[in-house]
Design an enzyme around this catalytic site. Structure first.
Site: not given
Length: 409
Positions: A121, A362
């Site tokens: 992410s 992430g």
């Protein structure tokens, strides 16, 4: 994603959301990776992990004592994370690194800041930058409804493209919920079109009125990928490469094209595994289709490149001052008094030594990562090479980042 209570910090909540999505949503290649591969190494005593400390560029190599608190935090993190863990950190005068464990099981190979891994992410920040550049150019308006750019796309199940704005998508306040069991239609070649990802994400009913609540969802950034393609006429991975990656000279960073499942060398090998106390078992995460995550999480980078990217972003090299100010206008996540927030693709994280850092985390099969930078030049990029669907070491990750960023404060 359910509403975050004041007692839950963003890092832990976001990590839990990522893990829940990944555990339920991996494409066939990644699901296979969870059950096949090489066994992990025999557990080693946690008091004797392999450790390397070196400086970047011409700075003299620091002694272990210089970063003792961060090294201790990194050891604790790695003992709850993957086979290896590393932090690349420093300030405006230079950088240093610490690594414990190994980047490849059955070897003694510390993770290096120039090695490639999937950043999950953190891709969202690159996507947000491309959108805000289009805002600077007058081709997109932050507070315009997404229906203006993608007519007929955001509709059904309570979703209304006339009420959801570009800002809502960037800030995860669109009301579109987390898609914790995505089943998008694959193209015949096994890749996934952004339109298929978005259509799948919008199957779930709206969770809140647009602008009323923070609801972290990959679907928001998949819609933004479609917007980038519609406005520019190019493919999202190419637009982000030409607008963001290449101008900064980020030679270790890639936005893979659909179908490109490779990782460039040198590589941090990614693993799936289970930890129970001092026992663990690792299996290789096999190559999976990056277009399954696309503009929400498909990119590959290194600790050095991510550090350079976030410094360039906060330094105003990627957009206008007005655009950067918008990006940093954060909505509170959890208890507003605690200082946690989410801007337009950026996490605002309060530091125990005062002030805030900006960045993103992430999680993608094989990796759990986070990078933070401060406006005075401090930086810390952390990676571990495992995807843990349970017992995510978010608190331990936060301790490493806090220690590295606050060493001399």
């Amino acid at each position: 994603m359910p509403p975050i209570t004041p007692q839950v910090r963003f890092s832990a909540a976001a990590a839990a959301v990522c893990a829940a999505v990944l555990a339920l949503s991996l494409p066939a290649q990644a699901r296979a990776a969870q059950s096949t591969g090489l066994p992990g190494t025999r557990p080693q005593p946690q008091s004797q992990p392999r450790t390397q400390i070196r400086a970047r560029s011409e700075a003299p190599s620091p002694a272990a004592d210089d970063h003792g608190a961060t090294l201790a935090a990194l050891k604790t993190f790695q003992s709850n994370a993957g086979p290896g863990a590393a932090v690349h950190a420093g300030d405006a005068t230079g950088s240093w690194k610490l690594s414990v464990g190994t980047g490849t099981i059955n070897t003694d190979r510390p993770i290096q800041p120039t090695e490639h891994y999937r950043i999950g992410s953190q891709t969202k920040v690159f996507t947000a930058v491309a959108v805000l550049q289009l805002v600077d150019e007058g081709r997109v308006a932050l507070d315009a409804p997404v229906e203006r750019y993608l007519p007929g796309v955001v509709t059904g199940n309570g979703h209304d493209g006339n009420a959801i704005t570009v800002r809502h998508l960037l800030q995860h306040t669109s009301g579109i919920p987390v898609n914790n069991a995505p089943l998008p239609r694959a193209d015949p070649d096994g890749t996934y079109a952004l339109a298929a990802l978005v259509e799948d994400g919008l199957r779930r009913p709206s969770a809140a009125a647009p602008g009323s609540a923070f609801q972290y969802s990959n679907t928001n950034y998949e819609i933004l990928g479609m917007l980038i393609e519609k406005v520019t006429g190019g493919r999202a991975h190419e637009v982000i490469t030409h607008r963001v990656i290449e101008p900064l000279g980020l030679t270790g960073t890639r936005f893979p094209a659909p179908g490109d499942r490779s990782l460039p060398a040198p590589t941090v090998r990614g693993y799936h595994g289970v930890r129970v106390g001092s026992f663990f078992f690792w299996t290789d995460v096999l190559p999976f289709e990056p277009s399954f995550f696309s503009t929400a999480g498909a990119m590959v980078s290194t600790q050095q490149d991510l550090t350079a990217f976030y410094h360039a972003l906060l330094g105003g090299r990627l957009m206008s001052p007005a655009g950067l100010a918008e990006m940093k206008r954060a909505v509170a996540v959890g208890d507003a008094a605690a200082g946690w927030g989410y801007g337009l693709g950026l996490i605002r994280q309060p530091l125990p030594c005062g002030g805030v850092a900006w960045g993103h985390n992430g999680m993608v099969p094989g990796y759990y990562t986070q990078t933070l930078v401060t406006e005075d030049g401090r930086h810390a990029a952390v990676v571990t090479n495992a995807h843990l669907a349970t017992n995510i070491p978010a608190a331990q990750m936060e301790q490493v980042l806090d220690s590295a960023l606050c060493e001399r404060k």
